[in-house]
Design a protein around this motif. Structure first.
Motif, mmCIF file in Angstrom:
data_model
loop_
_atom_site.group_PDB
_atom_site.id
_atom_site.type_symbol
_atom_site.label_atom_id
_atom_site.label_comp_id
_atom_site.label_asym_id
_atom_site.label_seq_id
_atom_site.Cartn_x
_atom_site.Cartn_y
_atom_site.Cartn_z
ATOM 1 N N GLU A 56 0.899 -1.198 -0.047
ATOM 2 C CA GLU A 56 -0.111 -0.045 -0.124
ATOM 3 C C GLU A 56 0.832 1.236 0.052
ATOM 4 O OE1 GLU A 56 -3.314 -0.055 -0.369
ATOM 5 O OE2 GLU A 56 -3.276 -2.146 -0.363
ATOM 6 N N GLY A 57 2.011 1.256 -0.775
ATOM 7 C CA GLY A 57 2.834 2.360 -0.803
ATOM 8 C C GLY A 57 2.208 3.662 -1.805
ATOM 9 N N THR A 58 3.332 4.335 -1.974
ATOM 10 C CA THR A 58 2.966 5.332 -3.072
ATOM 11 C C THR A 58 3.709 5.628 -4.367
ATOM 12 O OG1 THR A 58 4.579 6.892 -2.153
ATOM 13 C CG2 THR A 58 2.273 7.081 -1.042
ATOM 14 N N GLU A 59 4.685 4.430 -4.586
ATOM 15 C CA GLU A 59 5.631 4.466 -5.674
ATOM 16 C C GLU A 59 4.986 3.318 -6.700
ATOM 17 O OE1 GLU A 59 10.044 3.391 -6.997
ATOM 18 O OE2 GLU A 59 9.581 3.979 -5.008
ATOM 19 N N PHE A 60 4.828 3.667 -7.718
ATOM 20 C CA PHE A 60 3.984 2.964 -8.733
ATOM 21 C C PHE A 60 4.968 1.630 -9.492
ATOM 22 C CE2 PHE A 60 3.015 2.095 -13.434
ATOM 23 C CZ PHE A 60 1.490 1.705 -13.261
ATOM 24 N N ARG A 95 -1.720 -4.918 -13.364
ATOM 25 C CA ARG A 95 -2.086 -6.017 -13.303
ATOM 26 C C ARG A 95 -3.596 -6.364 -13.498
ATOM 27 N NH1 ARG A 95 -4.681 -7.599 -8.710
ATOM 28 N NH2 ARG A 95 -4.068 -6.424 -6.860
ATOM 29 N N GLU A 96 -4.041 -7.665 -13.800
ATOM 30 C CA GLU A 96 -5.684 -7.731 -13.972
ATOM 31 C C GLU A 96 -6.256 -7.555 -12.653
ATOM 32 O OE1 GLU A 96 -8.585 -10.771 -16.290
ATOM 33 O OE2 GLU A 96 -6.334 -10.913 -16.662
ATOM 34 N N TYR A 97 -7.540 -7.019 -12.610
ATOM 35 C CA TYR A 97 -8.319 -6.912 -11.634
ATOM 36 C C TYR A 97 -8.764 -8.211 -11.004
ATOM 37 C CZ TYR A 97 -12.368 -5.675 -8.777
ATOM 38 O OH TYR A 97 -13.222 -5.948 -7.620
ATOM 39 N N VAL A 98 -8.654 -8.399 -9.651
ATOM 40 C CA VAL A 98 -9.007 -9.671 -8.928
ATOM 41 C C VAL A 98 -10.227 -9.247 -8.023
ATOM 42 C CG1 VAL A 98 -7.133 -11.117 -9.469
ATOM 43 C CG2 VAL A 98 -7.221 -9.492 -7.582
ATOM 44 N N PRO A 99 -11.051 -10.066 -7.723
ATOM 45 C CA PRO A 99 -12.063 -9.730 -6.457
ATOM 46 C C PRO A 99 -11.429 -9.285 -5.259
ATOM 47 C CG PRO A 99 -12.716 -11.792 -7.561
ATOM 48 C CD PRO A 99 -11.588 -11.398 -8.330
ATOM 49 N N ASP A 136 -9.947 -6.146 -4.632
ATOM 50 C CA ASP A 136 -9.376 -4.908 -5.074
ATOM 51 C C ASP A 136 -9.924 -3.858 -4.873
ATOM 52 O OD1 ASP A 136 -6.935 -6.391 -5.502
ATOM 53 O OD2 ASP A 136 -7.265 -6.376 -7.948
ATOM 54 N N ARG A 137 -9.255 -2.438 -4.441
ATOM 55 C CA ARG A 137 -9.816 -1.469 -4.342
ATOM 56 C C ARG A 137 -10.558 -0.737 -5.756
ATOM 57 N NH1 ARG A 137 -6.565 1.686 0.591
ATOM 58 N NH2 ARG A 137 -6.770 -0.074 2.242
ATOM 59 N N GLN A 138 -11.535 -0.427 -5.820
ATOM 60 C CA GLN A 138 -12.239 0.601 -6.936
ATOM 61 C C GLN A 138 -11.350 1.593 -7.395
ATOM 62 O OE1 GLN A 138 -16.343 1.681 -6.903
ATOM 63 N NE2 GLN A 138 -16.311 2.223 -8.827
ATOM 64 N N ARG A 139 -10.602 2.537 -6.319
ATOM 65 C CA ARG A 139 -9.972 3.590 -6.712
ATOM 66 C C ARG A 139 -8.395 3.243 -7.395
ATOM 67 N NH1 ARG A 139 -7.996 5.689 -0.731
ATOM 68 N NH2 ARG A 139 -6.623 3.812 -0.204
ATOM 69 N N ALA A 140 -8.146 1.800 -7.448
ATOM 70 C CA ALA A 140 -7.003 1.612 -8.027
ATOM 71 C C ALA A 140 -6.990 0.940 -9.314
ATOM 72 C CB ALA A 140 -6.367 0.313 -7.181
ATOM 73 N N ILE A 141 -8.131 1.217 -9.786
ATOM 74 C CA ILE A 141 -8.512 0.588 -11.206
ATOM 75 C C ILE A 141 -7.993 1.835 -12.144
ATOM 76 C CG2 ILE A 141 -10.182 0.230 -12.979
ATOM 77 C CD1 ILE A 141 -12.091 -0.527 -10.815
ATOM 78 N N ASN A 142 -7.134 1.229 -13.114
ATOM 79 C CA ASN A 142 -6.435 2.162 -14.284
ATOM 80 C C ASN A 142 -7.407 2.152 -15.347
ATOM 81 O OD1 ASN A 142 -4.823 3.073 -16.239
ATOM 82 N ND2 ASN A 142 -2.990 2.450 -15.330
ATOM 83 N N GLY A 154 -9.544 -4.003 -22.487
ATOM 84 C CA GLY A 154 -10.941 -4.461 -22.623
ATOM 85 C C GLY A 154 -11.317 -5.305 -21.151
ATOM 86 N N ARG A 155 -10.313 -5.390 -20.351
ATOM 87 C CA ARG A 155 -10.636 -6.166 -19.035
ATOM 88 C C ARG A 155 -10.176 -4.894 -18.065
ATOM 89 N NH1 ARG A 155 -8.034 -9.559 -22.346
ATOM 90 N NH2 ARG A 155 -6.174 -9.088 -21.273
ATOM 91 N N LEU A 156 -10.676 -5.365 -16.738
ATOM 92 C CA LEU A 156 -10.343 -4.233 -15.640
ATOM 93 C C LEU A 156 -8.902 -4.529 -15.156
ATOM 94 C CD1 LEU A 156 -13.395 -4.471 -13.598
ATOM 95 C CD2 LEU A 156 -12.658 -2.451 -14.679
ATOM 96 N N GLN A 157 -8.158 -3.515 -15.072
ATOM 97 C CA GLN A 157 -6.915 -3.465 -14.661
ATOM 98 C C GLN A 157 -6.699 -2.581 -13.501
ATOM 99 O OE1 GLN A 157 -4.368 -5.286 -16.446
ATOM 100 N NE2 GLN A 157 -6.059 -6.100 -17.642
#
Length: 478
Positions: A247-251, A255-259, A261-267, A275-278
């Motif tokens: 949970e840091g700040t450095e990118f 990766r692909e979304y998995v159940p 994961d936080r919604q605010r982390a979606i790219n 075409g898939r949640l990342q």
């Protein structure tokens, strides 16, 4: 550029100290910026003054010349001295009684300071009633009586060893301020102050002498803004990016979304393109244990720029840099087979504990102790060890090799800035060459074990010699 010095407990944080040694307060008080004050009562030792002794000498010389030469007119030389002595001794009932005790108030603007920092000592005199007890009065009470203006006061400062006055050392007045500096680190006795009292005719003088308190002078910390970070960090919250996701700040990537994961982390840009949640991934932020190892076995070089001076300044600067990054920092001071340590800890207060431990390194050594026998709390496993040493003591070098073989991450900062003098005799030239080859062999053997050795001249920031190891995490091969 000199580093920013934090506020030290006991140092002056108000307006700058005036360099003048003039009276800085009223009778019975000191300047309001004094952080450490003490009051004491001392006995006054009265005796004839130099002026009275000169008058007596003049009178005796005139009478002696008149007697030897049998010329009465020469007795006139004794008249001025006898008249002044008689005027001072006349009318004893109206003459003020000489005080047997006086009170002295001492105020110090800083009990802890850095090398070359300006500090001041305030002194003031107040009267003591004749029926007062000899024990000092409570600091919370008012001063007993104001000072009697019938007596002139003069202060004289006698600085202690290692203390340089920055103002006049003799001041007239009921209160005075003396400024001073300490050019080199250590615990220093400020010195002694003499108080001289004169009556109106300056025929008698009273003397009071008292010792000033001790101040702690800290080594001026070296400038260091970057830090050496290990590739493997313990699982403890900090500010250093680790190689694992967290949970840091450095990118670090996408990766692909998995159940879960936080919604605010979606790219959303990558999601639209693929075409898939990342989701974005970040590096975990962790801290490390840092142990500063100071070699005090060999103090060579000019005072103020010796190996021990540079070692203490470098350790003080490194302690500030790593503690600012929320790392746990400890110190080990090694001297003549003994070791004194301070376990790693956090917080700004740890900086002062580390410096105090290094200042007290000359006392309380545990003889016969070696670094390999230190407790686990002083040298925790997986810690980064930064050693400041001239690498002149073979036992200290063997201790470094032992620590490296035990798996510790080591960086040696070479603080040796002197060499044997160059002479023209054949034996001296050969001895100097052999010494240089031995020093090169010691540094080469440490590098072969995977211990980086960098040289620091004590003038430039520590960031320059450590630059190759601060740009990327330090990988330690076990």
């Amino acid at each position: 550029m000199s580093p920013v010095i934090p506020n030290v407990p006991g140092r002056l944080d108000g307006p700058p100290v005036s360099p003048g040694g003039v009276a800085g307060a009223t009778a019975g008080s000191v300047a309001p910026d004094s952080v450490a004050t003490s009051r004491t009562e001392a006995e006054v030792r009265w005796r004839p003054s130099r002026h009275a002794r000169r008058l007596v000498t003049l009178a005796v010389a005139g009478l002696l010349l008149a007697t030897l030469t049998r010329r009465p007119e020469l007795a006139g030389l004794a008249a001025p001295g006898l008249l002044l002595l008689g005027a001072g001794a006349a009318r004893p009932g109206r003459r003020p009684a000489r005080p047997e005790q006086v009170g002295v108030l001492v105020g110090l603007t800083a009990t802890r300071l850095y090398e070359g920092e300006l500090a001041a000592i305030d002194v003031a005199v107040y009267g003591v009633p004749p029926d007062a007890q000899s024990s000092p009065t409570d600091n919370n009470t008012e001063y007993p009586t104001p000072w009697d203006a019938q007596y002139d006061t003069r202060w004289a400062l006698h600085p202690g060893r290692g203390v340089e006055p920055a103002s006049a050392t003799a001041v007239n007045g009921t209160a005075a301020r003396f400024t001073f500096t300490v050019p080199r680190w250590g615990r220093r006795q400020v010195g002694r102050v003499d108080l001289v009292l004169h009556d109106r005719w300056r025929l008698t003088e009273g003397r009071v002498s008292f010792t000033l308190p001790v101040v702690d002078c800290y080594p001026h910390p070296a400038a260091q803004r970057t830090r050496v970070v290990l590739s493997r960090l313990p699982n403890r919250l900090g500010e250093h990016p680790a190689r694992v996701a967290g949970e840091g700040t450095e990118f670090t990537g996408v990766r692909e979304y998995v159940p879960g994961d936080r919604q605010r982390a979606i790219n959303w840009a990558a999601t639209t393109r693929l075409g898939r949640l990342q989701v974005n991934t970040f590096a975990a932020e962790r801290s490390q244990d840092v142990v500063l190892l100071v070699d005090a076995t060999s103090d060579v070089g000019k005072p103020g720029l010796s190996a021990l001076d540079l070692g203490l300044r470098g350790a003080a600067g490194a302690a500030r840099a790593y503690l600012d990054a929320r790392d746990r920092v400890g110190v080990i001071t090694y001297q003549w087979g003994g070791a004194r340590w301070l376990p790693p800890s956090l917080g700004r207060r740890q900086v002062y504990k580390i410096v105090d431990a290094m200042l007290a390194a000359d006392a309380g050594w545990s003889r016969g102790a070696v670094i390999s026998r230190l407790p686990r709390a002083a040298l925790p496993p997986g810690a980064l060890v930064v050693a400041f040493s001239p690498l002149l003591d073979d036992r200290f070098v063997e201790a470094l090799r032992d620590m490296r073989e035990r798996g510790f991450a080591l960086i040696v900062v070479d603080v040796l800035n002197t060499e044997p003098p160059a002479r023209y005799a054949f034996a001296d030239v050969m001895a100097r060459r052999i010494w240089l080859m031995e020093q090169q062999a010691i540094r080469f053997s440490l590098r072969e074990l995977g211990v980086p050795v960098v040289h620091w001249d004590g003038v430039t920031p520590l960031d320059l010699p450590l630059a190759p190891y601060t740009r990327r995490p330090l990988v330690v091969r076990r």
